[in-house]
Design a protein around this motif. Structure first.
Motif, PDB file in Angstrom:
ATOM      1  N   LEU A   1      23.266  -9.978 -26.009  1.00 52.94           N
ATOM      2  CA  LEU A   1      24.169  -9.361 -25.037  1.00 52.94           C
ATOM      3  C   LEU A   1      23.878  -7.871 -24.880  1.00 52.94           C
ATOM      4  N   ALA A   2      23.619  -7.193 -25.994  1.00 56.11           N
ATOM      5  CA  ALA A   2      23.313  -5.768 -25.905  1.00 56.11           C
ATOM      6  C   ALA A   2      22.037  -5.529 -25.100  1.00 56.11           C
ATOM      7  N   SER A   3      21.045  -6.377 -25.268  1.00 52.83           N
ATOM      8  CA  SER A   3      19.801  -6.227 -24.511  1.00 52.83           C
ATOM      9  C   SER A   3      20.041  -6.443 -23.019  1.00 52.83           C
ATOM     10  N   VAL A   4      20.850  -7.428 -22.699  1.00 51.24           N
ATOM     11  CA  VAL A   4      21.141  -7.717 -21.289  1.00 51.24           C
ATOM     12  C   VAL A   4      21.897  -6.552 -20.645  1.00 51.24           C
ATOM     13  N   VAL A   5      22.927  -6.081 -21.330  1.00 50.40           N
ATOM     14  CA  VAL A   5      23.736  -5.003 -20.766  1.00 50.40           C
ATOM     15  C   VAL A   5      22.936  -3.697 -20.683  1.00 50.40           C
ATOM     16  N   GLY A   6      22.202  -3.367 -21.742  1.00 46.32           N
ATOM     17  CA  GLY A   6      21.444  -2.116 -21.733  1.00 46.32           C
ATOM     18  C   GLY A   6      20.415  -2.058 -20.621  1.00 46.32           C
ATOM     19  N   ALA A   7      19.627  -3.124 -20.469  1.00 45.04           N
ATOM     20  CA  ALA A   7      18.603  -3.125 -19.421  1.00 45.04           C
ATOM     21  C   ALA A   7      19.221  -3.244 -18.036  1.00 45.04           C
ATOM     22  N   GLY A   8      20.347  -3.966 -17.926  1.00 46.05           N
ATOM     23  CA  GLY A   8      21.014  -4.056 -16.629  1.00 46.05           C
ATOM     24  C   GLY A   8      21.528  -2.709 -16.154  1.00 46.05           C
ATOM     25  N   VAL A   9      22.111  -1.952 -17.066  1.00 41.53           N
ATOM     26  CA  VAL A   9      22.576  -0.606 -16.719  1.00 41.53           C
ATOM     27  C   VAL A   9      21.385   0.291 -16.384  1.00 41.53           C
ATOM     28  N   TRP A  10      20.310   0.165 -17.125  1.00 45.12           N
ATOM     29  CA  TRP A  10      19.114   0.971 -16.872  1.00 45.12           C
ATOM     30  C   TRP A  10      18.571   0.695 -15.471  1.00 45.12           C
ATOM     31  N   ALA A  11      18.518  -0.563 -15.058  1.00 44.49           N
ATOM     32  CA  ALA A  11      18.058  -0.882 -13.705  1.00 44.49           C
ATOM     33  C   ALA A  11      19.084  -0.457 -12.658  1.00 44.49           C
ATOM     34  N   GLY A  12      20.371  -0.536 -13.008  1.00 40.09           N
ATOM     35  CA  GLY A  12      21.392  -0.109 -12.061  1.00 40.09           C
ATOM     36  C   GLY A  12      21.321   1.365 -11.728  1.00 40.09           C
ATOM     37  N   LEU A  13      20.741   2.189 -12.617  1.00 39.47           N
ATOM     38  CA  LEU A  13      20.581   3.604 -12.312  1.00 39.47           C
ATOM     39  C   LEU A  13      19.708   3.813 -11.069  1.00 39.47           C
ATOM     40  N   SER A  14      18.725   2.950 -10.873  1.00 38.40           N
ATOM     41  CA  SER A  14      17.887   3.062  -9.674  1.00 38.40           C
ATOM     42  C   SER A  14      18.694   2.779  -8.418  1.00 38.40           C
ATOM     43  N   ALA A  15      19.615   1.806  -8.501  1.00 36.93           N
ATOM     44  CA  ALA A  15      20.480   1.532  -7.353  1.00 36.93           C
ATOM     45  C   ALA A  15      21.390   2.727  -7.058  1.00 36.93           C
ATOM     46  N   LEU A  16      21.900   3.375  -8.096  1.00 39.11           N
ATOM     47  CA  LEU A  16      22.746   4.550  -7.887  1.00 39.11           C
ATOM     48  C   LEU A  16      21.952   5.709  -7.296  1.00 39.11           C
ATOM     49  N   MET A  17      20.723   5.894  -7.751  1.00 39.25           N
ATOM     50  CA  MET A  17      19.894   6.960  -7.190  1.00 39.25           C
ATOM     51  C   MET A  17      19.604   6.704  -5.718  1.00 39.25           C
ATOM     52  N   TYR A  18      19.426   5.434  -5.352  1.00 40.23           N
ATOM     53  CA  TYR A  18      19.213   5.108  -3.944  1.00 40.23           C
ATOM     54  C   TYR A  18      20.488   5.343  -3.139  1.00 40.23           C
ATOM     55  N   ARG A  19      21.610   5.024  -3.753  1.00 45.04           N
ATOM     56  CA  ARG A  19      22.882   5.136  -3.045  1.00 45.04           C
ATOM     57  C   ARG A  19      23.271   6.585  -2.785  1.00 45.04           C
ATOM     58  N   PHE A  20      23.116   7.453  -3.772  1.00 44.51           N
ATOM     59  CA  PHE A  20      23.616   8.805  -3.653  1.00 44.51           C
ATOM     60  C   PHE A  20      22.552   9.820  -3.264  1.00 44.51           C
ATOM     61  N   ARG A  21      21.283   9.547  -3.582  1.00 43.66           N
ATOM     62  CA  ARG A  21      20.235  10.515  -3.285  1.00 43.66           C
ATOM     63  C   ARG A  21      19.130   9.968  -2.397  1.00 43.66           C
ATOM     64  N   GLY A  22      19.178   8.691  -2.056  1.00 45.55           N
ATOM     65  CA  GLY A  22      18.167   8.120  -1.179  1.00 45.55           C
ATOM     66  C   GLY A  22      16.806   7.941  -1.818  1.00 45.55           C
ATOM     67  N   VAL A  23      16.742   7.869  -3.156  1.00 48.76           N
ATOM     68  CA  VAL A  23      15.460   7.688  -3.841  1.00 48.76           C
ATOM     69  C   VAL A  23      14.994   6.250  -3.661  1.00 48.76           C
ATOM     70  N   ASN A  24      13.755   6.073  -3.277  1.00 44.70           N
ATOM     71  CA  ASN A  24      13.218   4.733  -3.059  1.00 44.70           C
ATOM     72  C   ASN A  24      13.251   3.933  -4.356  1.00 44.70           C
ATOM     73  N   VAL A  25      13.666   2.666  -4.250  1.00 49.74           N
ATOM     74  CA  VAL A  25      13.820   1.824  -5.437  1.00 49.74           C
ATOM     75  C   VAL A  25      12.475   1.564  -6.101  1.00 49.74           C
ATOM     76  N   VAL A  26      11.433   1.359  -5.317  1.00 50.89           N
ATOM     77  CA  VAL A  26      10.109   1.110  -5.889  1.00 50.89           C
ATOM     78  C   VAL A  26       9.659   2.302  -6.732  1.00 50.89           C
TER      79      VAL A  26
END
Length: 431
Positions: free
Chosen positions: A131-156
């Motif tokens: 569970l810790a591995s799933v949550v940790g990596a999920g949050v880590w990938a979600g940071l890219s979505a937040l950067m796209y949402r607030f700063r327009g950084v390309n997900v790739v």
């Protein structure tokens, strides 16, 4: 402020890998390109001084010849399949996540922290590690979505660059005594790695060496692939996911929250990559220690599995088996005098062989349609010929009546005054 929409690279890739009708053409082209890829692989082996026959035999002996060899191949299949299924989910939504290599490491980091810091008895510790591995990596990938949402950084771009940040975090953790560096035993030299996770935090296997061994991670990976395939194909959420990937504007018009759905898909992709990292930590495929190079390029190869499977979780299962066989048999190539890195070349050629046909055929189909001459449009209603009139009757000029929204009639050409009947007759002949 940018609005979280659809990553353009992922959307274009999704469309090109699904060119539409003509599946038999794609199938025949795929068979031909795979044959060409295998021929080029044999040619490369011969050029480097090896024997294609001996290399093929070595690959077979190291991956499929014995039950023990199959056990090694299947150990690699599980993390490859998890990464591939996560990539399928994110690509289906229009995002193209290429940061799985770093997300695998972050998942292993979170799992190692929980496994070495919590003193929990029984299999509950294994559940907490996963569970810790799933949550940790999920949050880590979600940071890219937040950067796209607030700063327009390309997900790739963001997912790729965060891979290097994850590698530095792992290196810092295993070189810092108060974090995860291994404990000193006597006067021995400390290595950049963690202590092994406890026995109750490791996945069990069915079977004993040298017989076939099936690790619990493989069962978990197959179950996750089947469940997500059913969810994406049979549920409303899966339909919305596909709608967002193919046409985000239409999905938004239909009431789908495009931003939230895309961010969730990206987080799921990272979470599954983190689960793959947990398998590398808790299964016999590794040393059960957190190490900087423990990802073994699983993230990159899992992404290739998803590309070859064309974002189909069920098709990713046999493709992951193929890549697992290549990984397990690659270590036996050294005995034939062939460099082991040629396995990576063979994998790259196979990826091109499977991915190129639908793209090329789609391009040729669109070019053929563009080169076709436009068919002339026929009028829907034919103009009626003028009725014969009495020559002795005077010509009656016709007056144009404006419609409900029209303005005053346009003034007639002075040269046509008094010739309305003749003008109508001419128009009838031209029609």
């Amino acid at each position: 402020m940018a609005t979280l929409g659809i990553d353009g690279t992922g959307q274009r890739l999704l469309r090109r890998l699904n060119p539409g009708p003509g599946g038999w053409q794609v199938g025949l082209a795929t068979v031909a390109t795979v044959g060409v890829a295998l021929g080029l692989s044999a040619l490369l082996i011969a050029v480097t001084g090896g024997s294609p026959t001996a290399s093929t035999k070595a690959l077979y002996q190291g991956s499929m010849a014995t039950p023990a060899a199959w056990s090694t191949s299947l150990l690699y299949v599980a993390p490859l399949l998890l990464v591939a299924v996560g990539a399928c989910v994110s690509a289906r939504s229009g995002f193209f996540n290429i940061g799985q290599e770093g997300q695998v490491l972050i998942g292993a980091l979170a799992g190692a922290w929980v496994g070495l810091r919590l003193a929990v008895p029984g299999p509950l510790l294994l559940v907490l590690v996963l569970l810790a591995s799933v949550v940790g990596a999920g949050v880590w990938a979600g940071l890219s979505a937040l950067m796209y949402r607030f700063r327009g950084v390309n997900v790739v771009v963001s997912t790729m660059l965060m891979t290097f940040l994850a590698q530095q975090l792992i290196s810092f953790a295993v070189n810092t005594p108060w974090l995860l560096q291994e404990s000193r035993l006597g006067r021995g030299t400390l290595s950049p790695q963690s202590n092994p996770v406890p026995e109750n935090a490791r996945l069990a296997s069915l079977g004993d060496y040298p017989n076939l061994q099936l690790n619990g991670g493989l069962v978990l990976a197959v179950v996750v692939a089947v469940v997500l395939a059913l969810v994406m194909a049979r549920t409303r959420w899966g339909f919305r996911l596909k709608m967002v990937g193919l046409n985000p504007a239409a999905a938004r018009h239909a009431g789908v929250r495009v931003g939230a759905l895309g961010g969730i898909a990206l987080a799921i992709s990272g979470a599954l990559a983190g689960l793959a990292g947990a398998l590398l930590l808790t299964s016999p495929v590794g040393t059960n220690r957190l190490q900087p190079g423990m990802s073994l390029n699983i993230g990159w190869d899992g992404l290739l599995v998803a590309l070859v499977a064309r974002n189909n979780p069920l098709l990713a299962i046999p493709v992951a088996v193929l890549f697992g066989v290549l990984r397990a048999g690659g270590s036996f190539l050294a005995a034939t005098g062939v460099p082991s890195f040629l396995v990576d070349v063979v994998k790259a050629l196979l990826v091109l062989a499977f991915v190129a046909p639908p793209v090329v055929i789609g391009m040729l189909r669109r070019r053929r349609l563009a080169d076709q001459p436009a068919t002339p449009t026929t009028p829907t209603t034919a103009a009626a010929s003028p009725e014969p009139t009495d020559p002795s009757a005077p010509a009656t000029p016709t007056a144009s009546v404006p419609g409900p929204r029209s303005t005053a009639p346009e003034p007639a050409d002075p040269g046509d005054a008094g010739t309305a009947g003749t003008k109508d007759a001419m128009e009838g002949r031209l029609a």
